[in-house]
Enzyme design. Structure first.
Site, mmCIF file in Angstrom:
data_model
loop_
_atom_site.group_PDB
_atom_site.id
_atom_site.type_symbol
_atom_site.label_atom_id
_atom_site.label_comp_id
_atom_site.label_asym_id
_atom_site.label_seq_id
_atom_site.Cartn_x
_atom_site.Cartn_y
_atom_site.Cartn_z
ATOM 1 N N GLU A 224 10.137 7.327 -17.310
ATOM 2 C CA GLU A 224 10.604 8.727 -17.301
ATOM 3 C C GLU A 224 11.484 8.958 -16.070
ATOM 4 O O GLU A 224 12.513 9.627 -16.146
ATOM 5 C CB GLU A 224 9.412 9.701 -17.288
ATOM 6 N N GLY B 121 0.820 -1.212 0.000
ATOM 7 C CA GLY B 121 0.000 0.000 0.000
ATOM 8 C C GLY B 121 0.849 1.255 0.000
ATOM 9 O O GLY B 121 0.913 1.958 1.016
ATOM 10 N N SER C 61 1.194 3.472 -3.325
ATOM 11 C CA SER C 61 0.649 4.482 -4.237
ATOM 12 C C SER C 61 -0.726 4.973 -3.804
ATOM 13 O O SER C 61 -1.528 4.211 -3.257
ATOM 14 C CB SER C 61 0.522 3.906 -5.646
ATOM 15 N N GLU D 158 13.593 -4.573 -4.610
ATOM 16 C CA GLU D 158 13.049 -4.784 -5.962
ATOM 17 C C GLU D 158 14.227 -5.015 -6.896
ATOM 18 O O GLU D 158 15.242 -4.340 -6.803
ATOM 19 C CB GLU D 158 12.266 -3.541 -6.425
HETATM 20 C C1 LIG Z 1 1.041 -3.319 -12.976
HETATM 21 C C2 LIG Z 1 1.206 -2.358 -11.842
HETATM 22 C C3 LIG Z 1 1.203 -2.822 -10.555
HETATM 23 C C4 LIG Z 1 1.321 -1.936 -9.492
HETATM 24 N N1 LIG Z 1 1.269 -2.433 -8.210
HETATM 25 C C5 LIG Z 1 1.350 -1.573 -7.172
HETATM 26 C C6 LIG Z 1 1.221 -2.062 -5.825
HETATM 27 O O1 LIG Z 1 1.012 -3.264 -5.588
HETATM 28 N N2 LIG Z 1 1.287 -1.183 -4.813
HETATM 29 C C7 LIG Z 1 1.504 0.155 -5.026
HETATM 30 O O2 LIG Z 1 1.601 0.888 -4.047
HETATM 31 N N3 LIG Z 1 1.603 0.645 -6.283
HETATM 32 C C8 LIG Z 1 1.534 -0.181 -7.362
HETATM 33 N N4 LIG Z 1 1.624 0.316 -8.640
HETATM 34 C C9 LIG Z 1 1.672 1.764 -8.842
HETATM 35 C C10 LIG Z 1 2.979 2.298 -9.347
HETATM 36 O O3 LIG Z 1 3.964 2.275 -8.361
HETATM 37 C C11 LIG Z 1 2.705 3.727 -9.848
HETATM 38 O O4 LIG Z 1 1.805 3.624 -10.952
HETATM 39 C C12 LIG Z 1 3.947 4.444 -10.273
HETATM 40 O O5 LIG Z 1 4.732 4.756 -9.153
HETATM 41 C C13 LIG Z 1 3.627 5.742 -11.045
HETATM 42 O O6 LIG Z 1 2.787 6.548 -10.293
HETATM 43 P P1 LIG Z 1 1.430 7.136 -10.901
HETATM 44 O O7 LIG Z 1 0.696 6.046 -11.569
HETATM 45 O O8 LIG Z 1 0.758 7.901 -9.819
HETATM 46 O O9 LIG Z 1 1.896 8.148 -12.046
HETATM 47 P P2 LIG Z 1 2.458 9.619 -11.858
HETATM 48 O O10 LIG Z 1 3.564 9.592 -10.849
HETATM 49 O O11 LIG Z 1 1.324 10.553 -11.631
HETATM 50 O O12 LIG Z 1 3.085 9.893 -13.279
HETATM 51 C C14 LIG Z 1 2.301 10.275 -14.413
HETATM 52 C C15 LIG Z 1 3.262 10.522 -15.580
HETATM 53 O O13 LIG Z 1 4.164 11.606 -15.260
HETATM 54 C C16 LIG Z 1 5.512 11.186 -15.353
HETATM 55 N N5 LIG Z 1 6.319 11.803 -14.308
HETATM 56 C C17 LIG Z 1 6.014 11.873 -12.985
HETATM 57 N N6 LIG Z 1 6.996 12.494 -12.310
HETATM 58 C C18 LIG Z 1 7.955 12.815 -13.229
HETATM 59 C C19 LIG Z 1 9.224 13.453 -13.157
HETATM 60 N N7 LIG Z 1 9.717 13.884 -11.996
HETATM 61 N N8 LIG Z 1 9.934 13.590 -14.299
HETATM 62 C C20 LIG Z 1 9.450 13.142 -15.485
HETATM 63 N N9 LIG Z 1 8.255 12.526 -15.623
HETATM 64 C C21 LIG Z 1 7.524 12.364 -14.511
HETATM 65 C C22 LIG Z 1 5.465 9.672 -15.160
HETATM 66 O O14 LIG Z 1 6.583 9.033 -15.748
HETATM 67 C C23 LIG Z 1 4.159 9.295 -15.854
HETATM 68 O O15 LIG Z 1 4.360 9.197 -17.232
HETATM 69 C C24 LIG Z 1 1.495 -0.546 -9.731
HETATM 70 C C25 LIG Z 1 1.506 -0.066 -11.052
HETATM 71 C C26 LIG Z 1 1.347 -0.960 -12.099
HETATM 72 C C27 LIG Z 1 1.350 -0.422 -13.506
#
Ligand SMILES: Cc1cc2nc3c(=O)[nH]c(=O)nc-3n(C[C@H](O)[C@H](O)[C@H](O)COP(=O)(O)OP(=O)(O)OC[C@H]3O[C@@H](n4cnc5c(N)ncnc54)[C@H](O)[C@@H]3O)c2cc1C
Length: 393
Positions: A377, A130, A132, A247
């Site tokens: 990214e 938990g 994100s 990881e």
């Molecule tokens: C298959 C899968 C399983 C997952 N399982 C888990 C889980 O079990 N537990 C959990 O906690 N999370 C989990 N996640 C979540 C994952 O860790 C997040 O999706 C990831 O950290 C990205 O965060 P976000 O989706 O909020 O995107 P955001 O952080 O909002 O990013 C949106 C876009 O902006 C870009 N971006 C953001 N910041 C920057 C920066 N500083 N510079 C350049 N570009 C940037 C990103 O690359 C992306 O393209 C999972 C995700 C997936 C896809």
């Protein structure tokens, strides 16, 4: 890098291979973390987990005192190689063995270790992560879930998202803000939460493939004993980073090379203009390019392993592998769809679907690895700043 295996490593490989000859009937096919439960049932995955554990073939690098094998990272990879030879893999039963277990070994109290480590290893406890939240992904420290201490308990309120396997999990390790006045990275605690606690609602998120892998988890006045905090209260960021350090990206090269082989097999079976696609130089050139890239990823993996075996701090290889392997996976799937032409649109239920429509699903699934474990990214930022010495954007 010394490419030879020690006598001890080879003896372990032989022992595991022998064990597999007697137990391979329980093996489930390897599927990625985004795999579809229609392909491999959860029960079969748990059974395979339990079998491997009973044989002493899970937790290879865990210390012996906690039920592990006390082996090396190389021995863990040897086991993965042997599993791959029989078309199987380490069952994907969540982040228990590879993330939260090692974190508890490092930070847990004796009581936490006694309560959880054995259960994690056997699969009696399935865990989910938990971290994100809807507005805290890449910028994890922006998390807003709050835990307020009251009468020996934390009262937790907030929402987690993308929580893989929460619908199967008995426990979650989560990050919550325990001091709202503190700077962003301080005032966060790492807390173990029993998923049966009242106030937890799990809502499925269906992927674009149609599979259910992850969830949104809502926490409303969830009462968790204070003794479930790992490390110090308000010092959870450090613990969270320990978890992320476990990881790893090894194994990607084997997955990519397997994909290239499957693509070659596809090209041999498909015909165009009266000949098979394999005979077209452009197709073979592309396959050669993919194979070369998968090989480069393999050697980068060896460099990463060498560092680890020498006890050196992690280098940039993890980011390099994460970035290149996930993008290669997408390009391989996209090329397969080009080869399939109109057949690419047929899904698994269709009798005419080639390879059960797996390539179209892989094309959709390929986006996941570009996002989880730090988006591509973010990896580019890491490589640009820390390896190439570019200024911060
Ligand atoms: C298959 C899968 C399983 C997952 N399982 C888990 C889980 O079990 N537990 C959990 O906690 N999370 C989990 N996640 C979540 C994952 O860790 C997040 O999706 C990831 O950290 C990205 O965060 P976000 O989706 O909020 O995107 P955001 O952080 O909002 O990013 C949106 C876009 O902006 C870009 N971006 C953001 N910041 C920057 C920066 N500083 N510079 C350049 N570009 C940037 C990103 O690359 C992306 O393209 C999972 C995700 C997936 C896809």
């Amino acid at each position: 890098m010394d490419f030879s295996y020690s006598r001890e490593d080879e003896a372990m490989r032989a022992e595991f291979r022998e064990w597999l000859t007697h137990n391979r009937q329980y093996a489930v096919p390897a599927i990625g973390p985004l795999g579809d439960e229609e392909d491999v049932s959860w029960e079969a995955t748990l059974r395979w987990h339990a079998k491997l554990c009973a044989g002493g073939w899970l937790g290879i690098t865990w210390p012996r005192e906690y039920g592990g094998r006390g082996g090396t990272p190389l021995q863990e990879i040897i086991c993965e190689q042997e599993l791959e030879l029989i078309g199987s893999g380490v069952p994907f039963t969540g982040p228990g063995i590879w993330l939260v277990g090692p974190t508890l070994v490092h930070w847990g109290t004796d009581e936490q270790k006694r309560a959880h480590l054995q259960n994690i290893l056997t699969g009696a406890e399935i865990w989910c992560q938990g971290y994100s939240e809807p507005n805290a992904g890449s910028d994890l420290a922006a998390l807003q879930t709050r835990a307020i201490e009251e009468d020996g308990h934390f009262i937790i309120n907030g929402a987690k998202i993308w929580t893989s396997l929460a619908h199967h999990a008995q426990w979650m390790f989560l990050l919550a803000r325990t001091d709202s006045a503190a700077p962003k990275h301080k005032g966060i605690s790492y807390i173990l939460v029993d998923m049966k606690t009242p106030g937890i609602t799990i809502s499925p998120l269906i992927q674009m493939t149609g599979a259910r892998h992850f969830n949104q988890v809502f926490l409303e006045d969830v009462r968790v004993p204070v003794k479930n905090v790992v490390g110090e209260k308000n010092q959870g960021w450090q613990v969270a980073m320990t978890t992320l350090a476990f990881e790893r990206s090894t194994g990607q090269e084997r997955i990519m090379m397997a994909r290239v082989r499957e693509l070659a097999s596809l090209a041999r079976r498909l015909s165009r203009n009266g000949g098979i696609l394999w005979d077209e130089p452009g197709v073979r050139q592309k396959l050669g390019q993919f194979a070369a890239e998968a090989t480069a990823i393999r050697y980068t993996g060896f460099r990463q392993l060498t560092r680890q075996l020498k006890g050196l701090p992690p280098g940039p290889e993890g980011s390099m592998i994460k970035l290149t392997a996930s993008e290669l996976g997408l390009r391989i799937a996209a090329f397969a769809l080009e080869l399939l032409g109109p057949y690419a649109q047929l899904e698994r239920a269709d009798a005419l679907a080639i390879d059960h429509g797996i390539w179209a699903r892989r094309m959709l699934e390929a986006r996941g690895p570009m996002i989880y474990s730090g988006t591509n990214e973010i990896q580019r930022n890491v490589l640009g700043e820390r390896v190439l010495g570019l200024p911060k954007g």
